[in-house]
Motif scaffolding. Structure first.
Motif, short mmCIF file in Angstrom:
data_model
loop_
_atom_site.label_atom_id
_atom_site.label_comp_id
_atom_site.label_asym_id
_atom_site.label_seq_id
_atom_site.Cartn_x
_atom_site.Cartn_y
_atom_site.Cartn_z
N VAL A 1 0.88 -1.17 0.00
CA VAL A 1 0.00 0.00 0.00
C VAL A 1 0.92 1.21 0.00
O VAL A 1 2.01 1.17 0.54
CB VAL A 1 -0.96 0.02 1.22
CG1 VAL A 1 -1.90 -1.17 1.20
CG2 VAL A 1 -0.21 0.06 2.54
N ASP A 2 0.49 2.28 -0.64
CA ASP A 2 1.30 3.50 -0.71
C ASP A 2 0.68 4.52 0.24
O ASP A 2 -0.40 5.04 -0.01
CB ASP A 2 1.33 4.02 -2.15
CG ASP A 2 2.37 5.11 -2.33
OD1 ASP A 2 2.69 5.81 -1.35
OD2 ASP A 2 2.85 5.27 -3.47
N MET A 3 1.37 4.76 1.32
CA MET A 3 0.83 5.60 2.39
C MET A 3 0.65 7.05 1.97
O MET A 3 0.00 7.82 2.68
CB MET A 3 1.70 5.49 3.64
CG MET A 3 1.75 4.07 4.23
SD MET A 3 0.14 3.29 4.46
CE MET A 3 -0.46 4.18 5.89
N ARG A 4 1.16 7.44 0.81
CA ARG A 4 0.89 8.79 0.30
C ARG A 4 -0.60 8.97 0.06
O ARG A 4 -1.10 10.09 0.09
CB ARG A 4 1.67 9.07 -0.98
CG ARG A 4 3.17 9.14 -0.76
CD ARG A 4 3.90 9.37 -2.06
NE ARG A 4 3.66 8.26 -2.99
CZ ARG A 4 3.99 8.25 -4.27
NH1 ARG A 4 4.58 9.30 -4.80
NH2 ARG A 4 3.75 7.21 -5.03
N VAL B 1 -2.97 8.28 1.96
CA VAL B 1 -3.66 8.67 3.19
C VAL B 1 -3.85 10.18 3.23
O VAL B 1 -4.80 10.68 3.83
CB VAL B 1 -2.88 8.15 4.43
CG1 VAL B 1 -3.50 8.64 5.72
CG2 VAL B 1 -2.82 6.63 4.41
N ALA C 1 -4.80 3.89 0.96
CA ALA C 1 -3.40 3.68 0.59
C ALA C 1 -3.28 2.57 -0.47
O ALA C 1 -2.47 2.68 -1.40
CB ALA C 1 -2.57 3.35 1.82
N TYR D 1 -4.54 3.98 -3.74
CA TYR D 1 -3.53 4.89 -4.28
C TYR D 1 -2.43 4.09 -4.96
O TYR D 1 -1.98 4.44 -6.05
CB TYR D 1 -2.96 5.77 -3.16
CG TYR D 1 -2.04 6.85 -3.67
CD1 TYR D 1 -2.53 8.11 -4.01
CD2 TYR D 1 -0.67 6.64 -3.79
CE1 TYR D 1 -1.70 9.12 -4.48
CE2 TYR D 1 0.18 7.63 -4.25
CZ TYR D 1 -0.34 8.86 -4.59
OH TYR D 1 0.49 9.85 -5.05
#
Length: 136
Positions: free
Chosen positions: A96-99, A101, A127, A130
């Motif tokens: 998952v790409d926490m950007r 969030v 996330a 994304y």
């Protein structure tokens, strides 16, 4: 008859995480090995902020969010995100790409503290979405 000269050269073996049908998926064991190798996903040119979560936990969170956002239903799944060492080695881990969030957090614990169980669950779903939208 087919001669050895007419065959294409053998291709190098693909790592297990790339042979998966799901893009970027890997087992908990592979994710741990990758982390142990010092493969710090957060320090790369694209600026990704990748985190690996158990696929079963993420699927459970998505189902529970659809059926009413009850904290008691979501907590067991969110706990698996907070304590990845409790995930069996054979379980598939998804990036998952926490950007996605929308805010920087130092840890999963910080996400839980600030957003609560339901907010943290929604954050990890965002996330993943994304990551899916920005694989390239």
């Amino acid at each position: 008859a087919v001669s050895a000269e007419s065959l294409p050269p053998p291709r190098p073996a693909q790592p297990a995480c790339h042979s998966s049908i799901r893009e970027g998926a890997m087992s908990a064991e592979e994710a741990a090995a990758k982390a142990a190798e010092g493969d710090d996903e957060e320090v790369n040119l694209e600026g990704e902020d990748l985190f690996y979560v158990p696929e079963k936990a993420l699927t459970g969170i998505k189902e529970k969010l659809k059926n009413g956002k009850k904290e008691e239903d979501l907590k067991p799944f969110v706990d698996q995100l907070v304590n990845p060492e409790d995930v069996p080695d054979e379980d598939m881990m998804l990036p998952v790409d926490m950007r996605g969030v929308g805010k920087d957090f130092d840890s999963v614990e910080d996400i839980m503290e600030e957003l609560g169980v339901v907010g943290a669950a929604e954050a990890f779903v965002k996330a993943r979405e994304y990551f899916e939208a920005n694989k390239d």
